[in-house]
Design a protein around this motif. Structure first.
Motif, PDB file in Angstrom:
ATOM      1  N   ASP A  89       0.804  -1.225   0.000  1.00 55.50           N
ATOM      2  CA  ASP A  89       0.000   0.000   0.000  1.00 55.50           C
ATOM      3  C   ASP A  89       0.840   1.279   0.000  1.00 55.50           C
ATOM      4  O   ASP A  89       0.320   2.360   0.208  1.00 55.50           O
ATOM      5  CB  ASP A  89      -0.978  -0.011   1.180  1.00 55.50           C
ATOM      6  N   ARG A  90       2.141   1.151  -0.170  1.00 53.12           N
ATOM      7  CA  ARG A  90       2.969   2.374  -0.211  1.00 53.12           C
ATOM      8  C   ARG A  90       4.152   2.164  -1.149  1.00 53.12           C
ATOM      9  O   ARG A  90       4.434   1.022  -1.527  1.00 53.12           O
ATOM     10  CB  ARG A  90       3.446   2.757   1.176  1.00 53.12           C
ATOM     11  N   ARG A  91       4.795   3.250  -1.506  1.00 49.49           N
ATOM     12  CA  ARG A  91       5.905   3.147  -2.454  1.00 49.49           C
ATOM     13  C   ARG A  91       7.072   2.396  -1.826  1.00 49.49           C
ATOM     14  O   ARG A  91       7.195   2.304  -0.592  1.00 49.49           O
ATOM     15  CB  ARG A  91       6.346   4.529  -2.956  1.00 49.49           C
ATOM     16  N   GLY A  92       7.908   1.841  -2.668  1.00 49.44           N
ATOM     17  CA  GLY A  92       9.090   1.139  -2.193  1.00 49.44           C
ATOM     18  C   GLY A  92       9.909   0.724  -3.403  1.00 49.44           C
ATOM     19  O   GLY A  92       9.626   1.150  -4.531  1.00 49.44           O
ATOM     20  N   ARG A  93      10.924  -0.081  -3.184  1.00 52.97           N
ATOM     21  CA  ARG A  93      11.732  -0.551  -4.322  1.00 52.97           C
ATOM     22  C   ARG A  93      11.808  -2.077  -4.335  1.00 52.97           C
ATOM     23  O   ARG A  93      11.683  -2.720  -3.278  1.00 52.97           O
ATOM     24  CB  ARG A  93      13.128   0.067  -4.267  1.00 52.97           C
ATOM     25  N   ILE A  94      11.973  -2.619  -5.527  1.00 49.51           N
ATOM     26  CA  ILE A  94      12.138  -4.071  -5.688  1.00 49.51           C
ATOM     27  C   ILE A  94      13.365  -4.322  -6.574  1.00 49.51           C
ATOM     28  O   ILE A  94      13.825  -3.409  -7.265  1.00 49.51           O
ATOM     29  CB  ILE A  94      10.888  -4.735  -6.320  1.00 49.51           C
ATOM     30  N   TRP A  95      13.867  -5.532  -6.533  1.00 51.52           N
ATOM     31  CA  TRP A  95      14.998  -5.885  -7.385  1.00 51.52           C
ATOM     32  C   TRP A  95      14.525  -6.280  -8.783  1.00 51.52           C
ATOM     33  O   TRP A  95      13.486  -6.913  -8.938  1.00 51.52           O
ATOM     34  CB  TRP A  95      15.771  -7.090  -6.807  1.00 51.52           C
ATOM     35  N   LEU A  96      15.319  -5.897  -9.761  1.00 51.54           N
ATOM     36  CA  LEU A  96      15.177  -6.430 -11.117  1.00 51.54           C
ATOM     37  C   LEU A  96      16.513  -7.087 -11.463  1.00 51.54           C
ATOM     38  O   LEU A  96      17.570  -6.477 -11.297  1.00 51.54           O
ATOM     39  CB  LEU A  96      14.889  -5.308 -12.117  1.00 51.54           C
ATOM     40  N   GLU A  97      16.421  -8.315 -11.953  1.00 56.41           N
ATOM     41  CA  GLU A  97      17.627  -9.055 -12.285  1.00 56.41           C
ATOM     42  C   GLU A  97      17.545  -9.497 -13.743  1.00 56.41           C
ATOM     43  O   GLU A  97      16.517 -10.047 -14.151  1.00 56.41           O
ATOM     44  CB  GLU A  97      17.722 -10.271 -11.366  1.00 56.41           C
ATOM     45  N   VAL A  98      18.576  -9.242 -14.524  1.00 58.54           N
ATOM     46  CA  VAL A  98      18.619  -9.652 -15.929  1.00 58.54           C
ATOM     47  C   VAL A  98      19.858 -10.514 -16.120  1.00 58.54           C
ATOM     48  O   VAL A  98      20.953 -10.145 -15.669  1.00 58.54           O
ATOM     49  CB  VAL A  98      18.652  -8.424 -16.871  1.00 58.54           C
ATOM     50  N   TYR A 140      14.766 -12.419 -17.312  1.00 57.26           N
ATOM     51  CA  TYR A 140      14.604 -11.382 -16.279  1.00 57.26           C
ATOM     52  C   TYR A 140      13.588 -11.831 -15.241  1.00 57.26           C
ATOM     53  O   TYR A 140      12.722 -12.675 -15.514  1.00 57.26           O
ATOM     54  CB  TYR A 140      14.174 -10.046 -16.914  1.00 57.26           C
ATOM     55  N   ARG A 141      13.726 -11.260 -14.072  1.00 60.38           N
ATOM     56  CA  ARG A 141      12.743 -11.497 -13.011  1.00 60.38           C
ATOM     57  C   ARG A 141      12.863 -10.361 -11.999  1.00 60.38           C
ATOM     58  O   ARG A 141      13.872  -9.651 -11.944  1.00 60.38           O
ATOM     59  CB  ARG A 141      12.983 -12.841 -12.337  1.00 60.38           C
ATOM     60  N   SER A 149       9.408 -13.067  -8.719  1.00 60.61           N
ATOM     61  CA  SER A 149       8.422 -13.205  -9.806  1.00 60.61           C
ATOM     62  C   SER A 149       8.787 -14.411 -10.661  1.00 60.61           C
ATOM     63  O   SER A 149       9.914 -14.900 -10.599  1.00 60.61           O
ATOM     64  CB  SER A 149       8.421 -11.940 -10.667  1.00 60.61           C
ATOM     65  N   PRO A 150       7.854 -14.865 -11.504  1.00 57.29           N
ATOM     66  CA  PRO A 150       8.267 -15.820 -12.538  1.00 57.29           C
ATOM     67  C   PRO A 150       9.305 -15.153 -13.437  1.00 57.29           C
ATOM     68  O   PRO A 150       9.405 -13.927 -13.473  1.00 57.29           O
ATOM     69  CB  PRO A 150       6.983 -16.083 -13.331  1.00 57.29           C
ATOM     70  N   ALA A 151      10.054 -15.973 -14.163  1.00 58.20           N
ATOM     71  CA  ALA A 151      11.055 -15.431 -15.091  1.00 58.20           C
ATOM     72  C   ALA A 151      10.421 -15.196 -16.452  1.00 58.20           C
ATOM     73  O   ALA A 151       9.513 -15.913 -16.854  1.00 58.20           O
ATOM     74  CB  ALA A 151      12.214 -16.402 -15.220  1.00 58.20           C
ATOM     75  N   GLY A 152      10.899 -14.170 -17.138  1.00 58.21           N
ATOM     76  CA  GLY A 152      10.505 -13.935 -18.522  1.00 58.21           C
ATOM     77  C   GLY A 152      11.741 -13.945 -19.409  1.00 58.21           C
ATOM     78  O   GLY A 152      12.875 -13.975 -18.911  1.00 58.21           O
TER      79      GLY A 152
END
Ligand SMILES: [Fe+2]
Length: 549
Positions: A89-98, A140-141, A149-152
């Motif tokens: 319910d609020r802003r934040g950051r997540i990891w992106l991995e490629v 990526y995920r 997340s699942p990978a794409g």
């Protein structure tokens, strides 16, 4: 079909999609249910990737990736990557991995990306890296502290001089409650697809189709949160998620992303719903939810623009158009004409009135000049509505809700392209929930000069014309017979099928454009398989299509 890499860098051969699937790479649920991916799904990393730098204080700790992941139009050194975090319910950051490998052992980059309530917790990150070159296969995920997340998968775009074959899928009309997304599962498994183009009706603003195998509990979207809820419902489907995880994606809207048959800021067919807000605000809400939930990067100075050209190497360029935002003229006034199901019966003299436009003058000029000036061998135009005329035995126009309601502009464009000597154009359309293939001419009919073939894909899940007739009490077989007799009065049509769903898969080589109509045997049996309905071939330099099988 595995392709040789022509970038001058990296390994000489890219692995085919079949190889990847066999390795159990794409961890999306629907694929996992039917392939060795099940083990990949079970073993995927949970939460924060190992070897990550220290977690920042605003790293999202909980939340889920319930709508999967998606990639947008690839660039030479990256691609737009998309996801949504549920349950925060609020802003934040997540990891992106490629990474270069499906097991994420060979990481190209790991970075933090922001999630904000203003965009309904969707993420659009334009990933690029100096370490990447054209034509590279990547995985990526995303991850919160506790969930991954699942990978794409995506591939960076080809260089402009690439001579490799190009493969593009086109589909439209994805009603959630009308059928299972069995076609999407088939599309997720298609090999070496460079791009999936959705050409209209990714959602339906109204839950109209009755007796489908699923329920859409959202009766009529008008407010922003209602359009957002539509996308969340549609994108909860695991087969749709698998398609997005497997292939890069781009979309244009047709009408149902806002309201049936609207044009510009003129309201269309409310289908019995009571308006709760002014129509321009409703359109703004529909557009905003569309951009939030699809992996599209908006044009900086024209944020609601969706028309674009997409170069895919030397042999293919795609043109996508917007038939609703700029049209100064609403549906032709054919008051008094009878209507049966989705087909409006003419005559309708207004359809040929000079000046009536779907594209608007600027977009029409952009399209004509773009196609005429393109150096690509094949020019593929994705238009949400069908171009070719459909006439009844007494020469009434049957489909004024398609381009036939705007004959003046359709024929002007065709005449101009013909006069300018443009070769190797093919159009791809939908909206009419029926498969057609035929020749697009300067009159829309067989008495005109041929401009190029048109391939109309049937709806991917929305009711077909035959199913719609059935809803209105006309037996399905009778309706199908009516539609399938259309070539008798429309000799420019080479193929009709009004009972099947699916997509069109185009393969472009210097010598030939090949198009397969691919269709699940059912959208009511969740385990139905995709098969080829028909195959077409168009030779370089000859605008008339050949039915191969
Ligand atoms: Fe549709």
């Amino acid at each position: 079909m595995a392709r040789a890499q022509d970038t001058g860098r990296g390994p000489a051969r890219l692995r085919s999609r079949r190889d990847l699937l066999a390795e159990g790479v794409l961890a999306a649920g629907a694929l996992a249910a039917t392939t060795p991916l099940a083990s990949a799904e079970r073993s995927r990393t949970r939460g924060l990737p190992k070897r990550s730098p220290a977690a920042p204080r605003d790293l999202v700790s909980h939340g889920r990736f319930g709508l999967g992941v998606a990639s947008g139009l690839p660039q030479l050194d990256g691609a737009p990557l998309w996801t949504r975090v549920d349950g925060i319910d609020r802003r934040g950051r997540i990891w992106l991995e490629v990474a270069r490998s499906p097991d994420f052992r060979h990481v190209v980059d790991r970075r933090l990306v922001e999630v904000r309530p203003e965009t309904d917790f969707t993420v659009h990150h334009l990933f690029d890296s100096d370490a990447l070159g054209p034509g590279e296969e990547l995985y990526y995920r995303f991850a919160t502290r506790h969930e991954s997340s699942p990978a794409g998968r995506f591939r960076t775009s080809r260089p402009p001089d690439s001579r490799e074959p190009v493969r593009v899928a086109f589909w439209s009309c994805q009603s959630y409650q009308s059928g299972y997304y069995t076609a999407h599962r088939g599309l997720a498994h298609e090999k070496d697809v460079d791009l999936v183009c959705a050409i209209g009706d990714y959602i339906y603003e109204k839950s109209g189709d009755k007796d489908g195998p699923r329920t859409d509990p959202l009766p009529n979207a008008q407010l922003l949160d209602e359009y957002r809820a539509k996308y969340r419902l549609y994108k909860s489907d695991r087969n749709l998620q698998a398609m997005h995880a497997a292939h890069p994606f781009v979309a244009i809207w047709d009408d149902h992303e806002v309201e049936s048959s609207y044009y510009n800021e003129t309201e269309g067919n409310r289908q019995g719903a009571t308006p709760r807000i002014p129509f321009p605000k409703r359109r703004e809400n529909g557009y905003r939810a569309f951009f939030e939930h699809l992996p599209l990067i908006r044009f900086r100075h024209n944020r609601d623009r969706i028309y674009r050209r997409i170069p895919l190497g030397r042999h293919a360029e795609i043109f996508l158009t917007d038939l609703h935002q700029y049209s100064p003229s609403a549906s032709p006034d054919c008051s008094g004409t009878p209507s049966a199901g989705p087909i409006l019966l003419g005559p309708c003299p207004n359809a040929t009135a000079p000046g009536r436009s779907l594209l608007g003058a600027n977009q029409r000029r952009w399209l004509e000049d773009g196609i005429a000036g393109s150096s690509a061998t094949w020019k593929l135009w994705g238009t949400s509505m069908m171009l070719m005329a459909l006439d009844s035995a007494n020469h009434w126009t049957l489909d004024i809700g398609e381009w036939s309601g705007w004959e003046w502009e359709r024929n002007l464009l065709a005449e101009n392209l013909h006069r300018r000597g443009v070769k190797n154009i093919a159009s791809f359309s939908g909206d009419i929930h029926t498969y057609f293939a035929g020749t697009w001419t300067t009159t829309g009919r067989s008495d005109g000069k041929p401009v190029g073939p048109e391939f109309v894909a049937g709806s991917i899940s929305s009711y077909t014309i035959a199913e719609n007739f059935k809803q209105n009490g006309v037996p399905e077989a009778e309706a199908a017979l009516l539609v399938e007799r259309l070539p008798e009065n429309n000799p420019h049509l080479a193929y009709v099928n009004s009972t099947r769903h699916g997509y069109a898969l185009a393969t472009v080589t210097p010598e030939e454009l090949r198009v397969d109509f691919r269709s699940p045997t059912s959208t009511r049996d969740p385990n139905a398989r995709v098969e080829t309905l028909a195959r077409f071939s168009v030779e370089n330099g000859n605008p008339v299509l050949k039915v191969v099988s």
